[in-house]
Design a protein around this motif. Structure first.
Motif, PDB file in Angstrom:
ATOM      1  N   GLY A 104      -7.599   8.168 -27.395  1.00 24.04           N
ATOM      2  CA  GLY A 104      -7.118   7.911 -26.042  1.00 24.04           C
ATOM      3  C   GLY A 104      -6.439   6.563 -25.928  1.00 24.04           C
ATOM      4  N   ASP A 105      -7.089   5.522 -26.457  1.00 22.15           N
ATOM      5  CA  ASP A 105      -6.536   4.167 -26.318  1.00 22.15           C
ATOM      6  C   ASP A 105      -5.421   3.864 -27.314  1.00 22.15           C
ATOM      7  OD1 ASP A 105      -7.881   3.217 -24.088  1.00 22.15           O
ATOM      8  OD2 ASP A 105      -8.528   1.383 -25.079  1.00 22.15           O
ATOM      9  N   THR A 106      -5.310   4.651 -28.368  1.00 20.94           N
ATOM     10  CA  THR A 106      -4.216   4.436 -29.324  1.00 20.94           C
ATOM     11  C   THR A 106      -3.051   5.390 -29.096  1.00 20.94           C
ATOM     12  OG1 THR A 106      -5.143   5.969 -30.962  1.00 20.94           O
ATOM     13  CG2 THR A 106      -5.817   3.653 -31.123  1.00 20.94           C
ATOM     14  N   GLY A 107      -3.189   6.290 -28.105  1.00 17.36           N
ATOM     15  CA  GLY A 107      -2.135   7.277 -27.906  1.00 17.36           C
ATOM     16  C   GLY A 107      -1.937   8.129 -29.139  1.00 17.36           C
ATOM     17  N   ARG A 108      -3.072   8.594 -29.696  1.00 18.14           N
ATOM     18  CA  ARG A 108      -3.054   9.357 -30.959  1.00 18.14           C
ATOM     19  C   ARG A 108      -2.459   8.534 -32.086  1.00 18.14           C
ATOM     20  NH1 ARG A 108      -1.831  15.757 -30.248  1.00 18.14           N
ATOM     21  NH2 ARG A 108      -3.300  16.203 -28.588  1.00 18.14           N
ATOM     22  N   PHE A 109      -2.864   7.270 -32.146  1.00 20.35           N
ATOM     23  CA  PHE A 109      -2.491   6.344 -33.216  1.00 20.35           C
ATOM     24  C   PHE A 109      -1.022   5.927 -33.164  1.00 20.35           C
ATOM     25  CE2 PHE A 109      -5.764   9.327 -34.861  1.00 20.35           C
ATOM     26  CZ  PHE A 109      -6.840   8.448 -34.848  1.00 20.35           C
TER      27      PHE A 109
ATOM     28  N   ARG B 201      -6.332  18.844 -28.339  1.00 21.16           N
ATOM     29  CA  ARG B 201      -5.588  19.745 -27.442  1.00 21.16           C
ATOM     30  C   ARG B 201      -6.022  19.538 -25.997  1.00 21.16           C
ATOM     31  NH1 ARG B 201      -6.527  23.417 -31.672  1.00 21.16           N
ATOM     32  NH2 ARG B 201      -8.264  24.365 -30.534  1.00 21.16           N
ATOM     33  N   GLN B 202      -7.321  19.367 -25.788  1.00 25.65           N
ATOM     34  CA  GLN B 202      -7.836  19.142 -24.439  1.00 25.65           C
ATOM     35  C   GLN B 202      -7.255  17.863 -23.841  1.00 25.65           C
ATOM     36  OE1 GLN B 202     -10.373  21.020 -22.560  1.00 25.65           O
ATOM     37  NE2 GLN B 202      -9.599  19.691 -20.943  1.00 25.65           N
ATOM     38  N   MET B 203      -7.202  16.817 -24.645  1.00 28.50           N
ATOM     39  CA  MET B 203      -6.703  15.534 -24.158  1.00 28.50           C
ATOM     40  C   MET B 203      -5.199  15.557 -23.929  1.00 28.50           C
ATOM     41  SD  MET B 203      -9.024  12.835 -26.324  1.00 28.50           S
ATOM     42  CE  MET B 203      -8.397  11.419 -25.403  1.00 28.50           C
ATOM     43  N   ASP B 204      -4.499  16.451 -24.624  1.00 29.67           N
ATOM     44  CA  ASP B 204      -3.044  16.501 -24.510  1.00 29.67           C
ATOM     45  C   ASP B 204      -2.558  17.495 -23.461  1.00 29.67           C
ATOM     46  OD1 ASP B 204      -0.563  15.463 -25.470  1.00 29.67           O
ATOM     47  OD2 ASP B 204      -0.189  17.380 -26.446  1.00 29.67           O
ATOM     48  N   SER B 205      -3.467  18.297 -22.923  1.00 30.58           N
ATOM     49  CA  SER B 205      -3.073  19.309 -21.946  1.00 30.58           C
ATOM     50  C   SER B 205      -3.244  18.790 -20.527  1.00 30.58           C
ATOM     51  CB  SER B 205      -3.906  20.580 -22.141  1.00 30.58           C
ATOM     52  OG  SER B 205      -5.272  20.331 -21.867  1.00 30.58           O
ATOM     53  N   PHE B 206      -2.511  19.392 -19.600  1.00 29.46           N
ATOM     54  CA  PHE B 206      -2.663  19.032 -18.196  1.00 29.46           C
ATOM     55  C   PHE B 206      -2.269  20.214 -17.323  1.00 29.46           C
ATOM     56  CE2 PHE B 206       1.263  16.831 -19.752  1.00 29.46           C
ATOM     57  CZ  PHE B 206       2.203  17.688 -19.223  1.00 29.46           C
ATOM     58  N   PRO B 207      -2.718  20.228 -16.067  1.00 33.18           N
ATOM     59  CA  PRO B 207      -2.415  21.341 -15.163  1.00 33.18           C
ATOM     60  C   PRO B 207      -0.921  21.417 -14.833  1.00 33.18           C
ATOM     61  CG  PRO B 207      -4.258  20.024 -14.347  1.00 33.18           C
ATOM     62  CD  PRO B 207      -3.634  19.249 -15.460  1.00 33.18           C
TER      63      PRO B 207
ATOM     64  N   ASP C   1     -14.670  15.169 -16.604  1.00 39.24           N
ATOM     65  CA  ASP C   1     -16.062  15.637 -16.650  1.00 39.24           C
ATOM     66  C   ASP C   1     -16.317  16.546 -17.856  1.00 39.24           C
ATOM     67  OD1 ASP C   1     -14.737  17.913 -15.828  1.00 39.24           O
ATOM     68  OD2 ASP C   1     -15.789  18.088 -13.902  1.00 39.24           O
ATOM     69  N   TRP C   2     -15.264  17.043 -18.485  1.00 41.91           N
ATOM     70  CA  TRP C   2     -15.417  17.828 -19.708  1.00 41.91           C
ATOM     71  C   TRP C   2     -15.818  16.941 -20.890  1.00 41.91           C
ATOM     72  CZ3 TRP C   2     -12.346  16.146 -23.656  1.00 41.91           C
ATOM     73  CH2 TRP C   2     -11.233  15.386 -23.293  1.00 41.91           C
ATOM     74  N   LEU C   3     -15.549  15.654 -20.776  1.00 39.69           N
ATOM     75  CA  LEU C   3     -15.865  14.727 -21.860  1.00 39.69           C
ATOM     76  C   LEU C   3     -17.280  14.172 -21.736  1.00 39.69           C
ATOM     77  CD1 LEU C   3     -14.853  13.204 -24.369  1.00 39.69           C
ATOM     78  CD2 LEU C   3     -13.964  11.430 -22.831  1.00 39.69           C
ATOM     79  N   ALA C   4     -17.626  13.704 -20.532  1.00 40.80           N
ATOM     80  CA  ALA C   4     -18.958  13.129 -20.322  1.00 40.80           C
ATOM     81  C   ALA C   4     -19.228  12.999 -18.834  1.00 40.80           C
ATOM     82  CB  ALA C   4     -19.062  11.759 -20.988  1.00 40.80           C
ATOM     83  N   GLN C   5     -20.510  13.014 -18.495  1.00 37.03           N
ATOM     84  CA  GLN C   5     -20.934  12.821 -17.114  1.00 37.03           C
ATOM     85  C   GLN C   5     -22.040  11.775 -17.064  1.00 37.03           C
ATOM     86  OE1 GLN C   5     -21.940  16.646 -15.440  1.00 37.03           O
ATOM     87  NE2 GLN C   5     -19.833  17.379 -15.513  1.00 37.03           N
TER      88      GLN C   5
ATOM     89  N   LYS D 272     -16.066  13.002 -40.203  1.00 40.36           N
ATOM     90  CA  LYS D 272     -17.043  13.592 -41.115  1.00 40.36           C
ATOM     91  C   LYS D 272     -18.109  14.401 -40.370  1.00 40.36           C
ATOM     92  CE  LYS D 272     -16.568   9.917 -44.602  1.00 40.36           C
ATOM     93  NZ  LYS D 272     -17.278   8.818 -45.298  1.00 40.36           N
ATOM     94  N   TYR D 273     -18.165  14.198 -39.047  1.00 43.30           N
ATOM     95  CA  TYR D 273     -19.204  14.865 -38.263  1.00 43.30           C
ATOM     96  C   TYR D 273     -18.700  16.202 -37.726  1.00 43.30           C
ATOM     97  CZ  TYR D 273     -21.788  10.560 -38.727  1.00 43.30           C
ATOM     98  OH  TYR D 273     -22.460   9.483 -39.253  1.00 43.30           O
ATOM     99  N   ASP D 274     -19.628  17.038 -37.341  1.00 41.62           N
ATOM    100  CA  ASP D 274     -19.332  18.425 -36.991  1.00 41.62           C
ATOM    101  C   ASP D 274     -18.941  18.574 -35.522  1.00 41.62           C
ATOM    102  OD1 ASP D 274     -19.056  21.147 -37.091  1.00 41.62           O
ATOM    103  OD2 ASP D 274     -21.213  21.564 -36.921  1.00 41.62           O
ATOM    104  N   PHE D 275     -17.682  18.272 -35.232  1.00 45.82           N
ATOM    105  CA  PHE D 275     -17.123  18.562 -33.912  1.00 45.82           C
ATOM    106  C   PHE D 275     -15.685  19.005 -34.102  1.00 45.82           C
ATOM    107  CE2 PHE D 275     -15.825  14.208 -34.597  1.00 45.82           C
ATOM    108  CZ  PHE D 275     -14.595  14.084 -33.981  1.00 45.82           C
ATOM    109  N   ASP D 276     -15.176  19.752 -33.174  1.00 48.82           N
ATOM    110  CA  ASP D 276     -13.835  20.327 -33.288  1.00 48.82           C
ATOM    111  C   ASP D 276     -12.806  19.307 -32.789  1.00 48.82           C
ATOM    112  OD1 ASP D 276     -11.509  21.815 -33.214  1.00 48.82           O
ATOM    113  OD2 ASP D 276     -12.493  23.636 -32.492  1.00 48.82           O
ATOM    114  N   PHE D 277     -12.320  18.484 -33.711  1.00 45.94           N
ATOM    115  CA  PHE D 277     -11.396  17.425 -33.302  1.00 45.94           C
ATOM    116  C   PHE D 277     -10.040  17.987 -32.873  1.00 45.94           C
ATOM    117  CE2 PHE D 277     -10.830  17.804 -37.903  1.00 45.94           C
ATOM    118  CZ  PHE D 277      -9.447  17.800 -38.051  1.00 45.94           C
ATOM    119  N   SER D 278      -9.644  19.142 -33.406  1.00 43.05           N
ATOM    120  CA  SER D 278      -8.379  19.750 -32.974  1.00 43.05           C
ATOM    121  C   SER D 278      -8.467  20.224 -31.525  1.00 43.05           C
ATOM    122  CB  SER D 278      -8.040  20.930 -33.891  1.00 43.05           C
ATOM    123  OG  SER D 278      -7.783  20.491 -35.196  1.00 43.05           O
ATOM    124  N   ALA D 279      -9.607  20.843 -31.187  1.00 47.62           N
ATOM    125  CA  ALA D 279      -9.799  21.288 -29.801  1.00 47.62           C
ATOM    126  C   ALA D 279      -9.860  20.098 -28.864  1.00 47.62           C
ATOM    127  CB  ALA D 279     -11.078  22.120 -29.693  1.00 47.62           C
TER     128      ALA D 279
END
Length: 311
Positions: free
Chosen positions: A154-159, A187-193, A60-64, A177-184
């Motif tokens: 996601g589908d390439t497993g980070r290429f 990190r979000q996609m690579d983290s888990f509880p 839900d952090w990605l899209a709803q 080229k667009y203004d979003f924090d790709f590093s964040a």
């Protein structure tokens, strides 16, 4: 490209557009679905564009999703992204629109839609959607770029996966080229509880590996309850067995509440989607899903994976 022009012509022709994707969504399903919505809204702000399906709590952090009423489908264009076959489409109302478009990158074994574009050489549906926008010189917002980039990594497993091509990198570089924090985002996609970390430990401790590198692990309902996990949350450890150098193909059997097993199949090089097809599933040659309805069928699937390596 004629197919892209035809899709754009249909988008221009309809005032209401509803976008679907597959059940139990992953980042590419959501990225392509909601990324396409953002592209259409940016370029055609007067149109009503909605996305529908189950809201996956772990993403839900990605899209709803939007609230979509039955009457919204009257005279609407319906687009389904990242979904190979009709039974997997989330929200069966996709049939009630005026015109149906399929956009996908999986093997095209279920021909549906009034207009279908399938590119099995693409790394992801998000790559296709980005390519569609760039080809038609459509504007992208930062939010669309973020969603589509998430789908691609996601589908390439980070290429890391073999579906990654030079075109994948070229398209990803356009999104950056667009203004979003790709590093964040990464990190979000690579983290888990922490509970997923404990599950990962369980997988490594209980993984069965044969002499040729065929591996399996079973996650029973008792195990899911022990770690307080849903079926969707177990997707976080699907790639874990592949980190072991001797493992070549693997299956993760996740017991469902009704007693059957959702089977996630992965491979480093051997083709395993034919195994999935024989067990109520399908997917990519190296990444597929299947269903098992008994312990005996679990054994059959594991034996078939062993046979794949032997052959």
């Amino acid at each position: 490209m004629t197919a892209y022009k035809n899709i754009l012509a249909k988008i221009k022709a309809y005032d209401t557009i509803i976008i679907h994707r597959h059940m139990k969504p992953d980042p590419d399903a959501l990225g392509s679905q909601v990324g396409l919505k953002e592209i259409i809204k940016t370029n055609f702000p007067q149109k009503t564009v909605k996305v529908t399906g189950y809201d996956e709590p772990t993403l839900d952090w990605l899209a709803q999703m939007d609230v979509v009423a039955d009457e919204d489908y009257q005279g609407a264009l319906v687009i389904v992204t990242d979904t190979a076959n009709r039974p997997r489409i989330d929200d069966q109302r996709y049939l009630t629109g005026d015109f149906l478009i399929k956009i996908d990158h999986h093997p095209d074994e279920d021909f549906y839609g009034d207009l279908s574009y399938v590119d099995t050489t693409a790394s992801s549906a998000s790559e296709i959607i980005t390519d569609f926008a760039l080809h038609n010189q459509l504007q992208l917002s930062a939010q669309a770029a973020r969603l589509l980039y998430a789908g691609i990594i996601g589908d390439t497993g980070r290429f890391l996966y073999s579906a990654t091509t030079s075109k994948t990198f070229r398209i990803a570089s356009e999104l950056l080229k667009y203004d979003f924090d790709f590093s964040a985002l990464a990190r979000q996609m690579d983290s888990f509880p922490y509970k997923i970390a404990k599950l990962q430990s369980y997988v490594f401790e209980n993984l069965e590996i044969d002499e040729n590198g065929a591996a399996r692990v079973v996650l029973s309902q008792d195990i899911l309850k022990k770690f307080d996990l849903s079926d969707a949350e177990t997707s976080a450890i699907v790639s874990s067995p592949g980190k072991i150098d001797t493992v070549q193909v693997w299956a993760i059997f996740v017991e469902q509440a009704d007693g059957h097993y959702r089977v996630r199949l992965r491979s480093k090089s051997a083709i395993i989607n034919e195994v999935a097809k024989r067990h109520a599933g399908g997917g990519h040659p190296l990444a597929s899903g299947a269903n098992s309805y008994s312990l005996a069928e679990n054994e059959d699937i594991y034996q078939e994976l062993k046979n794949v390596l032997k052959s």
